[in-house]
Write a protein that holds these residues in place. Structure first.
Motif, PDB file in Angstrom:
ATOM      1  N   PHE A  32     -39.838  -6.212 -63.408  1.00 23.28           N
ATOM      2  CA  PHE A  32     -39.696  -5.583 -64.822  1.00 23.28           C
ATOM      3  C   PHE A  32     -38.960  -4.365 -64.888  1.00 23.28           C
ATOM      4  O   PHE A  32     -38.400  -4.176 -65.825  1.00 23.28           O
ATOM      5  CB  PHE A  32     -41.074  -5.583 -65.577  1.00 23.28           C
ATOM      6  CG  PHE A  32     -41.583  -6.878 -66.142  1.00 23.28           C
ATOM      7  CD1 PHE A  32     -41.022  -7.556 -67.124  1.00 23.28           C
ATOM      8  CD2 PHE A  32     -42.585  -7.365 -65.456  1.00 23.28           C
ATOM      9  CE1 PHE A  32     -41.526  -8.692 -67.569  1.00 23.28           C
ATOM     10  CE2 PHE A  32     -43.226  -8.976 -65.918  1.00 23.28           C
ATOM     11  CZ  PHE A  32     -42.761  -9.340 -66.923  1.00 23.28           C
ATOM     12  N   HIS A  33     -39.347  -3.609 -63.513  1.00 21.20           N
ATOM     13  CA  HIS A  33     -38.280  -2.576 -63.346  1.00 21.20           C
ATOM     14  C   HIS A  33     -36.844  -2.936 -63.432  1.00 21.20           C
ATOM     15  O   HIS A  33     -35.827  -2.203 -63.893  1.00 21.20           O
ATOM     16  CB  HIS A  33     -38.642  -1.635 -62.150  1.00 21.20           C
ATOM     17  CG  HIS A  33     -37.710  -0.538 -61.893  1.00 21.20           C
ATOM     18  ND1 HIS A  33     -37.575   0.537 -62.908  1.00 21.20           N
ATOM     19  CD2 HIS A  33     -36.907  -0.106 -60.877  1.00 21.20           C
ATOM     20  CE1 HIS A  33     -36.781   1.349 -62.305  1.00 21.20           C
ATOM     21  NE2 HIS A  33     -36.357   0.828 -61.159  1.00 21.20           N
ATOM     22  N   SER A  34     -36.656  -4.015 -62.883  1.00 21.86           N
ATOM     23  CA  SER A  34     -35.275  -4.557 -62.622  1.00 21.86           C
ATOM     24  C   SER A  34     -34.566  -5.055 -63.860  1.00 21.86           C
ATOM     25  O   SER A  34     -33.439  -5.183 -64.126  1.00 21.86           O
ATOM     26  CB  SER A  34     -35.089  -5.623 -61.667  1.00 21.86           C
ATOM     27  OG  SER A  34     -35.897  -6.852 -62.144  1.00 21.86           O
ATOM     28  N   LYS A  35     -35.578  -5.381 -64.999  1.00 19.56           N
ATOM     29  CA  LYS A  35     -35.058  -5.765 -66.283  1.00 19.56           C
ATOM     30  C   LYS A  35     -34.919  -4.683 -67.282  1.00 19.56           C
ATOM     31  O   LYS A  35     -34.706  -4.840 -68.467  1.00 19.56           O
ATOM     32  CB  LYS A  35     -36.265  -6.722 -66.923  1.00 19.56           C
ATOM     33  CG  LYS A  35     -36.509  -8.027 -65.941  1.00 19.56           C
ATOM     34  CD  LYS A  35     -35.093  -9.010 -66.232  1.00 19.56           C
ATOM     35  CE  LYS A  35     -35.562 -10.347 -65.548  1.00 19.56           C
ATOM     36  NZ  LYS A  35     -34.236 -11.129 -65.705  1.00 19.56           N
ATOM     37  N   GLY A  36     -34.990  -3.489 -66.722  1.00 16.65           N
ATOM     38  CA  GLY A  36     -34.678  -2.228 -67.373  1.00 16.65           C
ATOM     39  C   GLY A  36     -35.995  -1.663 -68.249  1.00 16.65           C
ATOM     40  O   GLY A  36     -35.750  -0.686 -68.991  1.00 16.65           O
ATOM     41  N   PHE A  37     -37.138  -2.105 -67.896  1.00 13.41           N
ATOM     42  CA  PHE A  37     -38.269  -1.284 -68.383  1.00 13.41           C
ATOM     43  C   PHE A  37     -38.511   0.122 -68.101  1.00 13.41           C
ATOM     44  O   PHE A  37     -38.202   0.365 -66.782  1.00 13.41           O
ATOM     45  CB  PHE A  37     -39.542  -2.206 -68.217  1.00 13.41           C
ATOM     46  CG  PHE A  37     -39.781  -3.285 -68.934  1.00 13.41           C
ATOM     47  CD1 PHE A  37     -41.054  -3.780 -69.579  1.00 13.41           C
ATOM     48  CD2 PHE A  37     -38.824  -4.426 -69.007  1.00 13.41           C
ATOM     49  CE1 PHE A  37     -41.123  -4.797 -70.396  1.00 13.41           C
ATOM     50  CE2 PHE A  37     -39.127  -5.442 -69.588  1.00 13.41           C
ATOM     51  CZ  PHE A  37     -40.113  -5.779 -70.431  1.00 13.41           C
ATOM     52  N   THR A  38     -38.889   1.046 -68.714  1.00 13.46           N
ATOM     53  CA  THR A  38     -39.067   2.280 -68.576  1.00 13.46           C
ATOM     54  C   THR A  38     -40.323   2.416 -67.890  1.00 13.46           C
ATOM     55  O   THR A  38     -41.263   1.684 -67.716  1.00 13.46           O
ATOM     56  CB  THR A  38     -39.049   3.427 -69.936  1.00 13.46           C
ATOM     57  OG1 THR A  38     -40.276   3.074 -70.752  1.00 13.46           O
ATOM     58  CG2 THR A  38     -37.892   2.963 -70.667  1.00 13.46           C
ATOM     59  N   ALA A  39     -40.474   3.869 -67.382  1.00 16.32           N
ATOM     60  CA  ALA A  39     -41.828   4.128 -66.357  1.00 16.32           C
ATOM     61  C   ALA A  39     -43.053   4.050 -67.309  1.00 16.32           C
ATOM     62  O   ALA A  39     -44.055   3.511 -66.921  1.00 16.32           O
ATOM     63  CB  ALA A  39     -41.735   5.485 -66.055  1.00 16.32           C
ATOM     64  N   VAL A  40     -42.997   4.380 -68.579  1.00 11.12           N
ATOM     65  CA  VAL A  40     -44.008   4.337 -69.581  1.00 11.12           C
ATOM     66  C   VAL A  40     -44.574   2.739 -69.788  1.00 11.12           C
ATOM     67  O   VAL A  40     -45.514   2.375 -69.982  1.00 11.12           O
ATOM     68  CB  VAL A  40     -43.850   5.048 -70.937  1.00 11.12           C
ATOM     69  CG1 VAL A  40     -44.770   4.763 -72.012  1.00 11.12           C
ATOM     70  CG2 VAL A  40     -43.608   6.667 -70.615  1.00 11.12           C
ATOM     71  N   GLU A  41     -43.516   1.969 -69.945  1.00 13.38           N
ATOM     72  CA  GLU A  41     -43.341   0.649 -70.187  1.00 13.38           C
ATOM     73  C   GLU A  41     -44.306   0.022 -69.075  1.00 13.38           C
ATOM     74  O   GLU A  41     -45.063  -0.904 -69.387  1.00 13.38           O
ATOM     75  CB  GLU A  41     -42.243  -0.202 -70.545  1.00 13.38           C
ATOM     76  CG  GLU A  41     -41.609   0.307 -71.946  1.00 13.38           C
ATOM     77  CD  GLU A  41     -40.213  -0.128 -72.233  1.00 13.38           C
ATOM     78  OE1 GLU A  41     -40.038  -0.527 -73.434  1.00 13.38           O
ATOM     79  OE2 GLU A  41     -39.420  -0.261 -71.165  1.00 13.38           O
ATOM     80  N   LEU A  42     -43.789   0.432 -68.120  1.00 10.65           N
ATOM     81  CA  LEU A  42     -44.468  -0.251 -66.727  1.00 10.65           C
ATOM     82  C   LEU A  42     -45.972   0.216 -66.970  1.00 10.65           C
ATOM     83  O   LEU A  42     -46.705  -0.585 -66.292  1.00 10.65           O
ATOM     84  CB  LEU A  42     -43.664   0.410 -65.622  1.00 10.65           C
ATOM     85  CG  LEU A  42     -42.384  -0.583 -65.409  1.00 10.65           C
ATOM     86  CD1 LEU A  42     -41.392   0.273 -64.140  1.00 10.65           C
ATOM     87  CD2 LEU A  42     -42.303  -1.783 -65.071  1.00 10.65           C
ATOM     88  N   ALA A  43     -46.118   1.398 -67.017  1.00  5.72           N
ATOM     89  CA  ALA A  43     -47.529   1.855 -67.103  1.00  5.72           C
ATOM     90  C   ALA A  43     -48.370   1.069 -68.008  1.00  5.72           C
ATOM     91  O   ALA A  43     -49.634   0.689 -67.960  1.00  5.72           O
ATOM     92  CB  ALA A  43     -47.660   3.250 -67.103  1.00  5.72           C
ATOM     93  N   PHE A  44     -47.807   0.753 -69.357  1.00  5.16           N
ATOM     94  CA  PHE A  44     -48.580   0.276 -70.240  1.00  5.16           C
ATOM     95  C   PHE A  44     -48.639  -1.308 -69.963  1.00  5.16           C
ATOM     96  O   PHE A  44     -49.896  -1.708 -70.504  1.00  5.16           O
ATOM     97  CB  PHE A  44     -47.750   0.153 -71.525  1.00  5.16           C
ATOM     98  CG  PHE A  44     -48.111   1.456 -72.656  1.00  5.16           C
ATOM     99  CD1 PHE A  44     -49.225   1.013 -73.301  1.00  5.16           C
ATOM    100  CD2 PHE A  44     -47.581   2.507 -72.489  1.00  5.16           C
ATOM    101  CE1 PHE A  44     -49.735   2.479 -74.089  1.00  5.16           C
ATOM    102  CE2 PHE A  44     -47.776   3.757 -73.197  1.00  5.16           C
ATOM    103  CZ  PHE A  44     -49.003   3.459 -74.131  1.00  5.16           C
ATOM    104  N   MET A  45     -48.136  -1.976 -68.946  1.00  8.80           N
ATOM    105  CA  MET A  45     -48.083  -3.139 -68.579  1.00  8.80           C
ATOM    106  C   MET A  45     -49.446  -3.531 -67.727  1.00  8.80           C
ATOM    107  O   MET A  45     -50.088  -4.638 -67.810  1.00  8.80           O
ATOM    108  CB  MET A  45     -46.997  -3.581 -67.834  1.00  8.80           C
ATOM    109  CG  MET A  45     -46.834  -5.019 -67.161  1.00  8.80           C
ATOM    110  SD  MET A  45     -45.384  -5.275 -66.090  1.00  8.80           S
ATOM    111  CE  MET A  45     -44.019  -4.684 -67.238  1.00  8.80           C
ATOM    112  N   PHE A  46     -50.017  -2.279 -67.234  1.00  9.89           N
ATOM    113  CA  PHE A  46     -51.040  -2.485 -66.711  1.00  9.89           C
ATOM    114  C   PHE A  46     -52.268  -1.774 -67.024  1.00  9.89           C
ATOM    115  O   PHE A  46     -53.420  -1.888 -66.494  1.00  9.89           O
ATOM    116  CB  PHE A  46     -50.890  -1.776 -65.011  1.00  9.89           C
ATOM    117  CG  PHE A  46     -49.866  -2.402 -64.211  1.00  9.89           C
ATOM    118  CD1 PHE A  46     -49.950  -3.623 -63.682  1.00  9.89           C
ATOM    119  CD2 PHE A  46     -48.561  -1.733 -64.128  1.00  9.89           C
ATOM    120  CE1 PHE A  46     -49.062  -4.265 -63.029  1.00  9.89           C
ATOM    121  CE2 PHE A  46     -47.717  -2.326 -63.140  1.00  9.89           C
ATOM    122  CZ  PHE A  46     -47.786  -3.528 -62.750  1.00  9.89           C
TER     123      PHE A  46
END
Length: 399
Positions: A32-46
C-alpha cells in the motif's frame, strides 16, 4: 518439562502463525505504500488490528479459562485462515477508500487471531513445565525468542513473496499453510489444556493485584516505545529517503526481529538467574534504563551524522538487544506472578496491555512521522521509555 509433545505442538502452531503474521504486516505495508498511501493512512490500516488485540485479550483470557487453551488456539488459527483468504480477494480496481476500509476490516480478524494464538501459546507454558522459576523462565524465553525469530523471517518472507508473486497469491499460499497447521492441532493436541474448574466472572479480569497491574502498565509504554518507530516510520523512511528496495526493507526488519528473538531465547543465561525474588523486580527497572540510554544514543547519532544509515541501523540493532532482554524478562515475570487457577486471565490482562501499547505506538508512528519525520518518532519513543522506567521502579517499591 511435563509434556514435551504438547509443548512441541503449541510451539509449532505459534511459529507457523507468527511467520504469516510478520509476512502479512510487511506485505500490507509495502504494497500500500507503493500505491501511494500516506504514513497516517498506513498507520490507520493497522489500527483495528491492534484495537481488536486489546478486546481479544480482554475476553480471550476469560474464554480460554472456561473452554481450555486448545479451543482458543484453534479459534485463533481458524480466524487467521479466514483473514488471509479474505485479503486475497482485494482488487486493484477498487477505490483507495474502499481498499483501506476492506483491509482494516480483514486486519481486525487477523488481530483477533494473533492475540488468541499468542495468549493460548504463552499461557500453555505455565501448564506444560515444572513450577521451578528458573525452568519457567527458560522455556518461556525459548518460546518467545524462537517465535520472534520466526516472525522476523516472516518480514523477509512477506517482502520476498510480494516482489516475486504479488499480493493475492502470497496471501493464498499463507492461508493454505495455516490451514495445514490447524488440522494438526485438531488431531494431535489434547482437549483439557489450561481449563480450570473455577469459573471466574469477567469482572474478575481486572482484579489482578498490584504486581500484575504495574507490570501491565510498564508493558503498555514498553511496546508503545518500540512501535512508534518500528511500524511505519522506519520502513517508510528507509524506502523513501534511503531509497531501499522492498526486499531490503523487509530484510532489515527480518534481521532485527530474528536477532531480537535470538537474544530473547538466550535471556536466562544473559540475565543469570530468575527465582521470583525481589531482585527480579529490581532487575526489571535496571533493564528499562538500558533502553533509555540506547534510544538517547540513536537520537544523538541521527542528529549529529544526519541519519547516516550505518549509525541508524547499528543503533536500532543495539536497541533491539536491550529490548529483547526487557521483553523476555517481562514475559517470565507475568507467568511468575500469575496463579495457576487464574493464569489465562492474568496473561490475557497482561497482553491486553501489550496490545494497548502497540495500538498507541502504531497510531503515533504514522502521526509523528507525518508531522515531524523520523526524529519526532525517536523522541516519542524515548518519552515512552522514561515512563516505562518510572513504572518499573514502582514495581520494586514496598506497599
Amino acid at each position: 518439562m511435563k509434556n514435551l509433545k504438547d509443548y512441541g505442538i503449541v510451539t509449532a502452531a505459534y511459529w507457523s502463525f507468527m511467520l504469516t503474521d510478520g509476512a502479512l504486516r510487511m506485505l500490507c505495508l509495502l504494497y500500500f505504500h507503493s500505491k501511494g498511501f500516506t504514513a497516517v493512512e498506513l498507520a490507520f490500516m493497522f489500527l483495528l488490528y491492534e484495537l481488536c488485540g486489546v478486546l481479544t485479550n480482554l475476553f480471550g483470557g476469560w474464554y480460554a479459562q472456561r473452554k481450555g487453551l486448545r479451543q482458543s488456539l484453534i479459534s485463533g488459527l481458524a480466524l487467521q485462515v479466514f483473514a488471509l483468504s479474505a485479503l486475497s480477494q482485494l482488487s486493484d480496481s477498487w477505490k483507495p477508500a474502499l481498499s483501506l476500509a476492506f483491509v482494516m476490516g480483514a486486519q481486525a480478524f487477523a488481530g483477533i487471531a494473533k492475540d488468541l494464538t499468542k495468549m493460548s501459546s504463552k499461557t500453555a507454558v505455565k501448564f506444560l513445565v515444572s513450577d521451578s522459576s528458573s525452568k519457567l523462565f527458560k522455556w518461556t524465553a525459548i518460546l518467545t525468542g524462537s517465535k520472534n525469530a520466526v516472525k522476523g523471517f516472516g518480514f523477509f518472507f512477506g517482502a520476498f513473496l510480494l516482489q516475486n508473486w504479488g499480493f493475492s497469491t502470497s496471501l493464498i499460499i499463507m492461508a493454505l499453510g495455516i490451514a495445514l497447521i490447524l488440522a494438526t492441532v485438531l488431531l494431535k493436541l489434547k482437549g483439557d489444556l489450561g481449563q480450570v474448574k473455577s469459573k471466574d466472572r469477567l469482572k474478575d479480569f481486572f482484579n489482578q493485584g498490584r504486581e500484575i497491574n504495574l507490570l501491565a502498565a510498564a508493558r503498555v509504554f514498553l511496546f508503545g516505545a518500540r512501535d512508534i518507530w518500528f511500524v511505519v516510520a522506519v520502513p517508510v523512511f528507509f524506502h523513501e529517503y534511503l531509497h531501499w528496495s522492498f526486499t531490503q526493507v523487509g530484510t532489515f526488519h527480518a534481521v532485527w526481529v530474528i536477532a531480537y528473538g535470538a537474544v530473547q531465547s538466550s535471556a536466562p543465561k544473559l540475565l543469570k538467574s530468575a527465582d521470583g525474588s525481589k531482585e527480579d523486580k529490581n532487575k526489571a527497572f535496571k533493564l528499562s534504563l538500558t533502553l533509555c540510554i540506547s534510544m538517547s544514543l540513536i537520537i544523538a547519532g541521527s542528529a549529529i551524522f544526519d541519519y547516516n544509515s550505518y549509525i541508524l541501523v547499528g543503533g536500532l540493532m543495539l536497541f533491539g538487544f536491550f529490548f529483547a532482554l526487557n521483553s523476555s524478562f517481562h514475559s517470565y515475570l507475568i507467568l511468575s506472578f500469575s496463579k495457576s487457577d487464574k493464569a489465562a486471565m492474568s496473561v490475557g490482562f497482561y497482553y491486553m496491555a501489550n496490545a494497548i501499547g502497540r495500538l498507541f505506538g502504531t497510531l503515533l508512528s504514522g502521526i509523528l512521522y507525518q508531522v515531524g519525520g523520523l526524529m519526532a518518532c525517536l523522541i516519542g519513543s524515548l518519552s515512552f521509555l522514561v515512563i516505562t522506567s518510572f513504572i518499573s521502579k514502582k514495581l520494586n517499591s514496598q506497599k
